[in-house]
Design a protein around this motif. Structure first.
Motif, mmCIF file in Angstrom:
data_model
loop_
_atom_site.group_PDB
_atom_site.id
_atom_site.type_symbol
_atom_site.label_atom_id
_atom_site.label_comp_id
_atom_site.label_asym_id
_atom_site.label_seq_id
_atom_site.Cartn_x
_atom_site.Cartn_y
_atom_site.Cartn_z
ATOM 1 N N GLY A 152 49.004 -91.052 18.575
ATOM 2 C CA GLY A 152 50.068 -91.666 19.353
ATOM 3 C C GLY A 152 49.977 -93.181 19.436
ATOM 4 N N ASP A 153 48.871 -93.744 18.963
ATOM 5 C CA ASP A 153 48.689 -95.196 18.994
ATOM 6 C C ASP A 153 49.390 -95.897 17.829
ATOM 7 N N PHE A 154 49.878 -95.126 16.860
ATOM 8 C CA PHE A 154 50.480 -95.703 15.661
ATOM 9 C C PHE A 154 51.844 -95.093 15.403
ATOM 10 N N PRO A 155 52.728 -95.834 14.750
ATOM 11 C CA PRO A 155 54.011 -95.247 14.347
ATOM 12 C C PRO A 155 53.792 -94.111 13.342
ATOM 13 N N VAL A 156 54.511 -93.036 13.516
ATOM 14 C CA VAL A 156 54.375 -91.864 12.649
ATOM 15 C C VAL A 156 54.668 -92.247 11.204
ATOM 16 N N GLY A 157 53.778 -91.795 10.320
ATOM 17 C CA GLY A 157 53.977 -91.998 8.894
ATOM 18 C C GLY A 157 53.266 -93.208 8.312
ATOM 19 N N THR A 158 52.716 -94.072 9.159
ATOM 20 C CA THR A 158 52.004 -95.237 8.628
ATOM 21 C C THR A 158 50.651 -94.815 8.081
ATOM 22 N N ILE A 159 50.048 -95.679 7.298
ATOM 23 C CA ILE A 159 48.731 -95.390 6.724
ATOM 24 C C ILE A 159 47.712 -95.150 7.832
ATOM 25 N N GLU A 160 47.766 -95.976 8.872
ATOM 26 C CA GLU A 160 46.827 -95.835 9.983
ATOM 27 C C GLU A 160 47.021 -94.499 10.687
ATOM 28 N N TRP A 161 48.291 -94.106 10.869
ATOM 29 C CA TRP A 161 48.587 -92.840 11.527
ATOM 30 C C TRP A 161 48.004 -91.667 10.742
ATOM 31 N N HIS A 162 48.187 -91.679 9.416
ATOM 32 C CA HIS A 162 47.663 -90.594 8.582
ATOM 33 C C HIS A 162 46.141 -90.504 8.690
ATOM 34 N N ALA A 163 45.470 -91.648 8.682
ATOM 35 C CA ALA A 163 44.006 -91.657 8.776
ATOM 36 C C ALA A 163 43.552 -91.110 10.126
ATOM 37 N N VAL A 164 44.214 -91.528 11.199
ATOM 38 C CA VAL A 164 43.818 -91.089 12.537
ATOM 39 C C VAL A 164 44.160 -89.618 12.761
ATOM 40 N N VAL A 165 45.264 -89.150 12.189
ATOM 41 C CA VAL A 165 45.617 -87.729 12.304
ATOM 42 C C VAL A 165 44.518 -86.871 11.689
ATOM 43 N N GLU A 166 43.996 -87.291 10.544
ATOM 44 C CA GLU A 166 42.925 -86.531 9.894
ATOM 45 C C GLU A 166 41.659 -86.522 10.757
ATOM 46 N N GLU A 167 41.287 -87.673 11.297
ATOM 47 C CA GLU A 167 40.115 -87.749 12.179
ATOM 48 C C GLU A 167 40.325 -86.897 13.428
ATOM 49 N N PHE A 168 41.531 -86.976 14.010
ATOM 50 C CA PHE A 168 41.850 -86.217 15.217
ATOM 51 C C PHE A 168 41.759 -84.711 14.938
ATOM 52 N N ALA A 169 42.310 -84.289 13.801
ATOM 53 C CA ALA A 169 42.265 -82.872 13.429
ATOM 54 C C ALA A 169 40.824 -82.399 13.267
ATOM 55 N N ASN A 170 39.965 -83.233 12.674
ATOM 56 C CA ASN A 170 38.558 -82.865 12.542
ATOM 57 C C ASN A 170 37.902 -82.717 13.906
ATOM 58 N N ASP A 171 38.244 -83.601 14.849
ATOM 59 C CA ASP A 171 37.689 -83.486 16.200
ATOM 60 C C ASP A 171 38.191 -82.232 16.907
ATOM 61 N N VAL A 172 39.460 -81.864 16.673
ATOM 62 C CA VAL A 172 40.004 -80.633 17.254
ATOM 63 C C VAL A 172 39.254 -79.420 16.697
ATOM 64 N N LEU A 173 39.014 -79.420 15.391
ATOM 65 C CA LEU A 173 38.275 -78.304 14.785
ATOM 66 C C LEU A 173 36.863 -78.206 15.347
ATOM 67 N N LYS A 174 36.199 -79.348 15.514
ATOM 68 C CA LYS A 174 34.861 -79.341 16.116
ATOM 69 C C LYS A 174 34.904 -78.749 17.509
ATOM 70 N N ALA A 175 35.918 -79.122 18.293
ATOM 71 C CA ALA A 175 36.050 -78.589 19.650
ATOM 72 C C ALA A 175 36.328 -77.095 19.627
ATOM 73 N N MET A 176 37.165 -76.648 18.694
ATOM 74 C CA MET A 176 37.484 -75.223 18.611
ATOM 75 C C MET A 176 36.281 -74.396 18.185
ATOM 76 N N LEU A 177 35.485 -74.927 17.284
ATOM 77 C CA LEU A 177 34.322 -74.182 16.808
ATOM 78 C C LEU A 177 33.256 -74.057 17.878
ATOM 79 N N SER A 178 33.299 -74.913 18.879
ATOM 80 C CA SER A 178 32.328 -74.818 19.958
ATOM 81 C C SER A 178 32.901 -74.085 21.173
ATOM 82 N N GLU A 179 34.134 -73.572 21.055
ATOM 83 C CA GLU A 179 34.788 -72.859 22.151
ATOM 84 C C GLU A 179 34.158 -71.478 22.302
ATOM 85 N N PRO A 180 33.540 -71.187 23.458
ATOM 86 C CA PRO A 180 32.851 -69.908 23.628
ATOM 87 C C PRO A 180 33.784 -68.700 23.712
#
Length: 81
Positions: free
Chosen positions: A39-67
């Protein structure tokens, strides 16, 4: 700049509510760590794509640790028994 699109607040679907809570939690943790969120970047920009990938990885890490989630077992077809 906040470019986040907020979903309707009246959704009572439990899966939606859990996903939203997870997203908000990951976003808060990333902000506390000084990291950017999509949400810190306009959708579709290079920065947005990079942060979306990092964010998705963090979501997966959180889900894998969900008991509460079932443990997935991956087996190879040629695994020894």
């Amino acid at each position: 700049m906040d470019h986040e699109i907020n979903p309707p607040a009246d959704s009572n679907d439990p899966t939606f509510l859990r996903a939203r809570a997870l997203s908000l939690s990951v976003g808060a943790i990333r902000k506390a760590q000084g990291k950017k969120c999509p949400g810190d970047f306009p959708v579709g920009t290079i920065e947005w794509h990079a942060v979306v990938e990092e964010f998705a990885n963090d979501v997966l890490k959180a889900m894998l640790s969900e008991p509460d989630l079932p443990i997935l077992e991956f087996k190879r077809d040629n695994a020894r028994k």
